[in-house]
Design an enzyme around this catalytic site. Structure first.
Site, PDB file in Angstrom:
ATOM      1  N   LYS A   4       0.832  -1.216   0.000  1.00 19.65           N
ATOM      2  CA  LYS A   4       0.000   0.000   0.000  1.00 19.65           C
ATOM      3  C   LYS A   4       0.866   1.266   0.000  1.00 19.65           C
ATOM      4  O   LYS A   4       0.633   2.214  -0.755  1.00 19.65           O
ATOM      5  CB  LYS A   4      -0.937  -0.020   1.220  1.00 19.65           C
ATOM      6  CG  LYS A   4      -1.647   1.284   1.501  1.00 19.65           C
ATOM      7  CD  LYS A   4      -2.677   1.638   0.468  1.00 19.65           C
ATOM      8  CE  LYS A   4      -3.106   3.087   0.616  1.00 19.65           C
ATOM      9  NZ  LYS A   4      -4.008   3.536  -0.419  1.00 19.65           N
TER      10      LYS A   4
ATOM     11  N   ARG B  29       7.968   3.729 -24.436  1.00 21.56           N
ATOM     12  CA  ARG B  29       8.204   3.306 -23.046  1.00 21.56           C
ATOM     13  C   ARG B  29       8.264   4.490 -22.073  1.00 21.56           C
ATOM     14  O   ARG B  29       8.818   4.379 -20.988  1.00 21.56           O
ATOM     15  CB  ARG B  29       9.501   2.478 -22.975  1.00 21.56           C
ATOM     16  CG  ARG B  29       9.333   1.059 -23.515  1.00 21.56           C
ATOM     17  CD  ARG B  29      10.649   0.340 -23.680  1.00 21.56           C
ATOM     18  NE  ARG B  29      11.528   0.988 -24.641  1.00 21.56           N
ATOM     19  CZ  ARG B  29      11.378   0.909 -25.981  1.00 21.56           C
ATOM     20  NH1 ARG B  29      10.408   0.189 -26.489  1.00 21.56           N
ATOM     21  NH2 ARG B  29      12.201   1.535 -26.784  1.00 21.56           N
TER      22      ARG B  29
ATOM     23  N   CYS C 177      -3.392  10.454   1.127  1.00 20.15           N
ATOM     24  CA  CYS C 177      -2.556   9.300   0.764  1.00 20.15           C
ATOM     25  C   CYS C 177      -1.198   9.704   0.202  1.00 20.15           C
ATOM     26  O   CYS C 177      -0.180   9.506   0.835  1.00 20.15           O
ATOM     27  CB  CYS C 177      -3.308   8.434  -0.248  1.00 20.15           C
ATOM     28  SG  CYS C 177      -4.703   7.584   0.492  1.00 20.15           S
TER      29      CYS C 177
HETATM   30  N1  LIG Z   1      -9.224   9.164   2.196  1.00 19.69           N
HETATM   31  C1  LIG Z   1      -8.635   8.432   1.267  1.00 19.69           C
HETATM   32  O1  LIG Z   1      -8.667   8.766   0.097  1.00 19.69           O
HETATM   33  C2  LIG Z   1      -7.944   7.127   1.611  1.00 19.69           C
HETATM   34  C3  LIG Z   1      -7.694   6.197   0.600  1.00 19.69           C
HETATM   35  C4  LIG Z   1      -7.094   4.981   0.921  1.00 19.69           C
HETATM   36  C5  LIG Z   1      -6.723   4.739   2.246  1.00 19.69           C
HETATM   37  N2  LIG Z   1      -6.962   5.671   3.207  1.00 19.69           N
HETATM   38  C6  LIG Z   1      -6.588   5.351   4.602  1.00 19.69           C
HETATM   39  O2  LIG Z   1      -7.773   4.980   5.299  1.00 19.69           O
HETATM   40  C7  LIG Z   1      -7.655   5.349   6.681  1.00 19.69           C
HETATM   41  C8  LIG Z   1      -8.860   6.183   7.082  1.00 19.69           C
HETATM   42  O3  LIG Z   1      -8.825   7.390   6.344  1.00 19.69           O
HETATM   43  P1  LIG Z   1     -10.094   8.313   6.143  1.00 19.69           P
HETATM   44  O4  LIG Z   1      -9.761   9.218   5.020  1.00 19.69           O
HETATM   45  O5  LIG Z   1     -11.338   7.485   6.085  1.00 19.69           O
HETATM   46  O6  LIG Z   1     -10.077   9.122   7.550  1.00 19.69           O
HETATM   47  P2  LIG Z   1     -11.239  10.067   8.133  1.00 19.69           P
HETATM   48  O7  LIG Z   1     -10.551  11.039   9.013  1.00 19.69           O
HETATM   49  O8  LIG Z   1     -12.106  10.541   7.016  1.00 19.69           O
HETATM   50  O9  LIG Z   1     -12.154   9.086   9.012  1.00 19.69           O
HETATM   51  C9  LIG Z   1     -11.715   8.465  10.157  1.00 19.69           C
HETATM   52  C10 LIG Z   1     -12.904   8.326  11.110  1.00 19.69           C
HETATM   53  O10 LIG Z   1     -12.477   7.521  12.212  1.00 19.69           O
HETATM   54  C11 LIG Z   1     -13.084   8.030  13.392  1.00 19.69           C
HETATM   55  N3  LIG Z   1     -12.305   7.531  14.521  1.00 19.69           N
HETATM   56  C12 LIG Z   1     -11.000   7.803  14.820  1.00 19.69           C
HETATM   57  N4  LIG Z   1     -10.625   7.083  15.891  1.00 19.69           N
HETATM   58  C13 LIG Z   1     -11.693   6.332  16.275  1.00 19.69           C
HETATM   59  C14 LIG Z   1     -11.902   5.387  17.294  1.00 19.69           C
HETATM   60  N5  LIG Z   1     -10.930   5.048  18.159  1.00 19.69           N
HETATM   61  N6  LIG Z   1     -13.119   4.808  17.400  1.00 19.69           N
HETATM   62  C15 LIG Z   1     -14.107   5.148  16.538  1.00 19.69           C
HETATM   63  N7  LIG Z   1     -13.959   6.027  15.547  1.00 19.69           N
HETATM   64  C16 LIG Z   1     -12.759   6.609  15.400  1.00 19.69           C
HETATM   65  C17 LIG Z   1     -13.073   9.530  13.205  1.00 19.69           C
HETATM   66  O11 LIG Z   1     -14.053  10.156  14.004  1.00 19.69           O
HETATM   67  C18 LIG Z   1     -13.371   9.649  11.691  1.00 19.69           C
HETATM   68  O12 LIG Z   1     -14.754   9.797  11.451  1.00 19.69           O
HETATM   69  C19 LIG Z   1      -6.323   6.094   6.807  1.00 19.69           C
HETATM   70  O13 LIG Z   1      -5.339   5.191   7.248  1.00 19.69           O
HETATM   71  C20 LIG Z   1      -6.028   6.511   5.390  1.00 19.69           C
HETATM   72  O14 LIG Z   1      -4.636   6.649   5.163  1.00 19.69           O
HETATM   73  C21 LIG Z   1      -7.583   6.850   2.926  1.00 19.69           C
END
Ligand SMILES: NC(=O)c1ccc[n+]([C@@H]2O[C@H](COP(=O)([O-])OP(=O)(O)OC[C@H]3O[C@@H](n4cnc5c(N)ncnc54)[C@H](O)[C@@H]3O)[C@@H](O)[C@H]2O)c1
Length: 402
Positions: free
Chosen positions: A198, A238, A252
């Site tokens: 990833k 290429r 990301c």
């Molecule tokens: N946004 C993207 O485009 C994307 C794409 C691929 C991967 N990711 C990865 O996915 C993961 C999540 O990213 P995101 O963009 O969804 O984040 P985000 O901030 O949009 O959402 C995270 C949510 O988790 C909640 N949260 C945090 N700690 C918590 C806990 N202990 N218990 C319950 N809820 C909790 C927050 O309130 C929030 O609503 C990250 O690791 C990110 O790197 C994101």
């Protein structure tokens, strides 16, 4: 039943997708306001097809709560920022969520970490938590997410996926769960490989974007047309150079490659330089605005407007966006005055922000296209008497470029 923990940009669509494909899902987020918005029947961000998916999931019986559930499978999709000083992944949110899951998880439950983490994070930060609490019965899995904001629903359905597990049986069980909706290939591997893939995918993108950005700087320095050069180079069988831009934002590509720099500082040299090149682009744009103003005899910075606050077109996600970075840079230089407008950002988030395109354009002489939202593409005739600085290479007419 699946308990999805963290209902943000990744967790919410994942929960909805599973629910609308026949999986019983309860979504948990500790943000009470977010949970009440969902329970009131509203989605929490804009995304193509998300509202329709939300309706299907509601019909299928999805529930949203702030409570962690007693069940056999958890999917954790909480944020994973990086430490600005060490550049290492900050796993604090994942660790906190895992600790809370362990309070309710029955014996032999499966805990899938979807959050992006650097290679070895699960071994270094999550496994010790399980060991401390005598919960080595828990089956740890890492299933990183690859979807892109703006096309999330399509990509959830069609992207290939990676699942890392300690043993084949657990990996296959989780693969079956994701197969409920995912039409792409699902590879089962070990956890560290899944973590690394990833981060490497996003790093590949960051390094290639940095190459294009560096070319833009070289070409500007010696008055060459970077876009014409890239177009010709890409006719080589290429060569496939990406387009330069005003910087990299989002959760990301502007974040994950730093994890490798933080963990392998003496090895990740190209990556380190690439991230610095990309991070330098908002400043490059700011300098270019200054140059263009001088060339045009403009002295009043408040007659310059930045079009777009989000980090990419047609989404409402502003995290780490080049425009925000540029405004920070303006502030660091003890300056102010640039005007800003984005059709997707309805709340006031920065100074001098507009909520109407016509009002915004009325108050400026120079527009800097920072984001290629469809709205601006449909309103080019309104830019006719403006000085245009197009950082996205979307405007066909006469304009300044990077
Ligand atoms: N946004 C993207 O485009 C994307 C794409 C691929 C991967 N990711 C990865 O996915 C993961 C999540 O990213 P995101 O963009 O969804 O984040 P985000 O901030 O949009 O959402 C995270 C949510 O988790 C909640 N949260 C945090 N700690 C918590 C806990 N202990 N218990 C319950 N809820 C909790 C927050 O309130 C929030 O609503 C990250 O690791 C990110 O790197 C994101």
């Amino acid at each position: 039943m699946i308990n999805v923990i963290g209902l943000g940009y990744i967790g919410l669509p994942t929960a909805l997708m599973m629910s609308s494909h026949g999986v019983e899902v309860i979504g948990t987020d500790y943000n009470k306001e977010l949970v009440s918005t969902l329970n009131a029947g509203h989605t929490t961000f804009k995304e193509d097809g998300l509202d329709e998916l939300f309706q299907e999931a509601l019909k299928a019986g999805i529930k949203f709560t702030t409570e962690y559930q007693v069940t056999d499978t958890y999917i954790v999709s909480v944020p994973t920022p990086y430490d600005k000083f060490s550049k290492k992944v900050d796993a604090i949110y994942v660790v906190a969520a895992v600790k809370d899951v362990l309070k309710v998880a029955p014996k032999n439950a499966t805990l899938v970490v979807e959050s992006t983490v650097s290679p070895g994070t699960i071994a270094k930060s999550i496994r010790p938590v399980l060991e401390e609490q005598g919960r080595t019965d828990i089956n740890l899995v890492h299933a990183p997410e690859r979807i892109i904001p703006g096309n999330m629903v399509y990509e959830l359905l069609h992207n290939n996926r990676t699942i890392g597990a300690d043993d084949r049986a657990t990996g296959e069980k989780v693969k079956e769960l994701y197969s409920s909706f995912c039409q792409g290939d699902i590879v089962v591997t070990d956890i560290k490989t899944a973590e690394m893939t990833k981060v490497v995918e996003n790093t590949f993108r960051a390094v290639n974007i940095a190459f294009a950005n560096e070319l833009a700087k070289i070409c500007r320095h010696d008055n060459m047309d970077v876009y014409e050069i890239i177009k010709i180079c890409n006719m080589h069988p290429r060569v496939n150079i990406l387009q330069p831009g005003p910087g990299v934002g989002g959760h990301c590509i502007s974040v994950d490659p730093w994890f490798l720099v933080g963990d392998y500082p003496s090895l990740a040299k190209v990556i380190d330089e690439s991230m610095k090149t990309n991070d330098g682009m908002p400043d490059f744009v700011l300098n270019r605005i200054h140059e263009i103003m001088r060339e045009k005899g403009m002295t009043d910075v408040s007659r310059v407007g930045l079009y777009g606050l989000t980090y990419k077109e047609n989404v409402d996600d502003m995290r780490e966006s080049p425009t925000l970075q540029l405004l920070e840079s303006q502030e660091r230089h003890l300056a102010s005055g640039l005007k800003v407008y984005d059709p997707f950002i309805v709340k006031d988030v920065v100074d001098n922000q507009y909520h109407d395109l016509d009002e915004f354009l009325n108050d400026i002489d120079m527009v800097v296209i920072m984001v290629g939202h469809n709205e601006i593409k449909e309103n080019y005739e309104k830019l006719r008497d403006k000085i245009i600085f197009d950082t996205r290479h979307i405007y066909d007419g006469e304009c300044y470029r990077l």
